[in-house]
Scaffold this active site. Structure first.
Site, PDB file in Angstrom:
ATOM      1  N   LYS A 108       0.562  -1.433   0.118  1.00 58.12           N
ATOM      2  CA  LYS A 108      -0.031   0.043   0.130  1.00 58.12           C
ATOM      3  C   LYS A 108       0.765   1.355   0.173  1.00 58.12           C
ATOM      4  CE  LYS A 108      -4.413  -1.821   2.133  1.00 58.12           C
ATOM      5  NZ  LYS A 108      -4.957  -1.562   3.325  1.00 58.12           N
ATOM      6  N   ASP A 168     -10.524   2.966   2.368  1.00 56.45           N
ATOM      7  CA  ASP A 168     -10.057   1.507   3.445  1.00 56.45           C
ATOM      8  C   ASP A 168     -10.856   2.320   4.469  1.00 56.45           C
ATOM      9  OD1 ASP A 168      -8.792  -0.536   2.205  1.00 56.45           O
ATOM     10  OD2 ASP A 168      -7.039   0.220   3.031  1.00 56.45           O
TER      11      ASP A 168
END
Ligand code: ATR
Length: 276
Positions: A70, A106
Site C-alpha cells: 500500500k 479503507d
C-alpha cells in the site's frame, strides 16, 4: 454486434491467493452489468513497480492494492486523492486520462460499515483504536471527520502511536499512547487494528476499556471469530464484529471510482456471512 473485450482490473498483493476481492467485484460487476474482468496478481515487493507499470502500460484499467504494497502504491501513483495523501497509503489505483490516480477507500469503507450497515453513531463518541501500523493510519481521518468526542490510539510501542497521531491533530481531539496509559473506563467503540491476531494473540490492554455498552470492531476477519472478537464477547461487550463489512464497503468505493456506479453491498455481505 461483437462485444468489446472486458476492461481489466485486479488485486495485487503478496500473498494474495486467499483474497475475496475477485468474488466481491465479480458480484458487483454482474449486479451492475459491467463488462469487466478482475484477477489476482501475486507480486513480490521487489517486482511491484515493474509489474504494476506493465499492467497499466498494457491497458489495465484499475487495481486494488493489498499487503504489503500500500505504501509502494502511493509512491507509484502519479496523483493522490486527499484521503490517500493523508493515509500515506493507497488501496486503489485507477487509470484516468493517461495518469494513474491513487486513492484509499479503507477508511471510508470502515465508516460506512459502522454507520450505515451497523447503525453505530460516531458523533460525540469516545473511540479507541488499538495498533499504530498502516491499517490505523488509513482510518484516522475518516473517523475524525465524524465529530468524535475523542479518539485514542494505543499501541504496544507507545512512541509509534504518538508519532502516528501528530499529523492528524488538526482534525480533532486525538491522543497517542501505550496500553498502560489508557483511561480505566469503557469506550463507546473499540477498533482493533493490530496484526496480533495473526499469531492468535490479543493486545494486552486493561479489560476495563470494554463495558456492556461498548461496540468492538476488528479490522481482521476469518473463518471463525477472531481472537479479539472472542475476547471482547467474553468481556460482555454490547457487540463484537469482524471486518467483513469494511472489506465489502471499501471494495464498493473502489468499484464506484472505477465504474461510476455504486453497487449494492448487502447481497455480497449476505453471502460472505458476517457473524456477530
Ligand atoms: P501494518 O502496516 O500492516 O498495520 P505494521 O506496521 O507492522 O503492519 O503494524 C502492526 C501493528 O500490530 C502495530 O501496531 C504492532 O505494534 P508495535 O508497533 O508495537 O509493533 C501491532 N502488533 C503486532 N503484534 C502484536 C502483538 N502481539 N501485541 C500487540 N500489538 C501487536
Amino acid at each position: 454486434m461483437e462485444e468489446s473485450p472486458p476492461d481489466r482490473y485486479g488485486v495485487v498483493g503478496f500473498p494474495v491467493a486467499h483474497s475475496k476481492s475477485p468474488f466481491i467485484h465479480g458480484m458487483f460487476a454482474r449486479q451492475t452489468a459491467q463488462n469487466m474482468e478482475y484477477r489476482l496478481y501475486e507480486v513480490p515487493p521487489v517486482a511491484f513497480r515493474t509489474e504494476v507499470g506493465r499492467f497499466f502500460a498494457e491497458g489495465g484499467a484499475g487495481l486494488n492494492v493489498t499487503v504489503p504494497h500500500k505504501v509502494a502504491a502511493a509512491d507509484f501513483a502519479s496523483e493522490l486523492t486527499p484521503r490517500a495523501e493523508r493515509a500515506g497509503a493507497v488501496n486503489t489505483l485507477a487509470m484516468e486520462k493517461g495518469r494513474v490516480l491513487g486513492d484509499n477507500t479503507d477508511g471510508a469503507g470502515l465508516v460506512r460499515d459502522l454507520t450505515v450497515n451497523l447503525q453505530v453513531e460516531l458523533a460525540d463518541r469516545r473511540v479507541l483504536v488499538l495498533g499504530a501500523g498502516g491499517a490505523t493510519r488509513g482510518i484516522l481521518a475518516p473517523l475524525l471527520e465524524h465529530g468524535l468526542e475523542e479518539l485514542w490510539v494505543a499501541n504496544r510501542t507507545a512512541e509509534r502511536a504518538r508519532d502516528l497521531v501528530s499529523p492528524f491533530s488538526d482534525l480533532g481531539k486525538l491522543r497517542g499512547c501505550g496500553y498502560d496509559e489508557l483511561p480505566v473506563r469503557p469506550f463507546d467503540l473499540v477498533i482493533h487494528a493490530t496484526s496480533a491476531g495473526l499469531e492468535g494473540n490479543v493486545p494486552k490492554i486493561n479489560p476495563a476499556v470494554i463495558g456492556p455498552a461498548t461496540v468492538c470492531y476488528d479490522l481482521s476477519y476469518g473463518k471463525g471469530d477472531t481472537p479479539f472478537v472472542k475476547w471482547a464477547w467474553n468481556l460482555g461487550c454490547a457487540r463484537a464484529v469482524e471486518g467483513w463489512g469494511m472489506l465489502v464497503e471499501q471494495a464498493a468505493e473502489s468499484f464506484a471510482l472505477w465504474r461510476g456506479v455504486r453497487p449494492d453491498t448487502a447481497p455480497v455481505l449476505a453471502v460472505l456471512e458476517r457473524p456477530g
